[in-house]
Design a protein around this motif. Sequence first.
Motif, short mmCIF file in Angstrom:
data_model
loop_
_atom_site.label_atom_id
_atom_site.label_comp_id
_atom_site.label_asym_id
_atom_site.label_seq_id
_atom_site.Cartn_x
_atom_site.Cartn_y
_atom_site.Cartn_z
N SER A 1 0.84 -1.20 0.00
CA SER A 1 0.00 0.00 0.00
C SER A 1 0.88 1.24 0.00
O SER A 1 2.05 1.19 -0.35
CB SER A 1 -0.94 -0.05 1.23
N GLY A 2 0.29 2.39 0.33
CA GLY A 2 1.06 3.63 0.33
C GLY A 2 0.24 4.79 0.88
O GLY A 2 -0.71 4.56 1.61
N GLY A 3 0.56 6.01 0.40
CA GLY A 3 1.22 6.34 -0.81
C GLY A 3 0.71 5.56 -2.01
O GLY A 3 -0.41 5.13 -2.07
N GLU A 4 1.58 5.43 -2.98
CA GLU A 4 1.27 4.62 -4.17
C GLU A 4 2.44 3.67 -4.41
O GLU A 4 3.52 4.09 -4.86
CB GLU A 4 1.03 5.50 -5.38
N CYS A 5 2.22 2.40 -4.08
CA CYS A 5 3.31 1.42 -4.14
C CYS A 5 3.81 1.18 -5.56
O CYS A 5 5.00 0.87 -5.77
CB CYS A 5 2.90 0.12 -3.48
N LEU A 6 2.95 1.29 -6.57
CA LEU A 6 3.34 0.91 -7.92
C LEU A 6 4.23 1.92 -8.64
O LEU A 6 4.69 1.67 -9.74
CB LEU A 6 2.11 0.61 -8.78
N ILE A 7 4.50 3.06 -8.01
CA ILE A 7 5.41 4.03 -8.64
C ILE A 7 6.88 3.72 -8.32
O ILE A 7 7.78 4.34 -8.87
CB ILE A 7 5.10 5.49 -8.23
N HIS A 8 7.12 2.75 -7.45
CA HIS A 8 8.49 2.42 -7.06
C HIS A 8 9.13 1.49 -8.07
O HIS A 8 8.54 0.48 -8.46
CB HIS A 8 8.51 1.82 -5.66
N LYS A 9 10.34 1.81 -8.49
CA LYS A 9 10.96 1.11 -9.62
C LYS A 9 11.26 -0.36 -9.33
O LYS A 9 11.33 -1.17 -10.25
CB LYS A 9 12.24 1.84 -10.05
N ASN A 10 11.41 -0.73 -8.05
CA ASN A 10 11.72 -2.12 -7.70
C ASN A 10 10.50 -2.90 -7.23
O ASN A 10 10.65 -3.99 -6.67
CB ASN A 10 12.81 -2.16 -6.63
#
Length: 225
Positions: A71-80
Motif C-alpha cells: 500500500s502507500g502512498g502509491e506502491c506501484l510508482i516504485h521502480k523495484n
Amino acid sequence: MLAKSISNITPFTLLDYPHKSACILWYAGCNMRCLYCYNPEIVLGKGTISFTEVISFLKTRIGLLNAVVFSGGECLIHKNILEHIELVKKMGFLVKIDTNGSSPKVLKKLLDASVIDYVALDYKALPNKFKTITKSNLFVEFEASFELLKASKIPYEIRTTYHSELCTNADLIEMQNYLNNKGYTGNFYVQNFSNGSETLSPLPRSVNLKKKDSASIKNSKIIIR
C-alpha cells in the motif's frame, strides 16, 4: 534492495485482505495529492525501512500470516516494486495491491507474471472532479488499470473515499453508472472520510453517508464501510 522505500509496516491486520490475516507495507510517496488523504506523512515523506529489513520481518511471519498488502502512498510508482512483490510471493504469501490505478503498465506486468492475488483500486472521481480532488491528470491511467482488472481473472474491488464537501450523492450515482456502463458487476465500496484526521489540505467536517443512502443499479451495489 538497500533503498529505503517503505515508510512503515503494520504487522497485523484482519481488515485489509478479505478473510485473510495480513501485514501492510506502506510505501512512501505518491503521484496524487488527494485533498482528503489522511497519510500526509507517507505521501510527502521518505521511506525509513529497506526491503531487506522487510524480508527479515516476513521470515518471522511465515506460517503466521496469510498475506502481504502493498500500500502507500502509491506502491506501484516504485521502480523495484515488481522485484519486491516477486520475492514476497516466492515466500508463500498471498499478495494484495492497494493502488490509485495510475501505473497500468506496471499493473499489467504484475498480472502477466501472476504474482498478485487481490487488488483494491481507488476510484477517486469522474473526470469532471478528478483533477480537483487528486491534483493530477491521471484519470485515463486509472481507466486503463480498471480495464486490465476487468480482463483479468483475479478478484478485485473498487473503492472510494467520501467527503461531503467534495462529493455529492448524485456524484456517487454517476460514478456507479460509469462502473455499470463499463460492465462492472461487483460491489462499489464507499468509505466515509474520518473527521479529525490530519489531511494534505484543510477540509471542513464531512457529513457521513449512512447505510440508508446506499443504492443499487442493476448488478453493482454501493456498500458503505
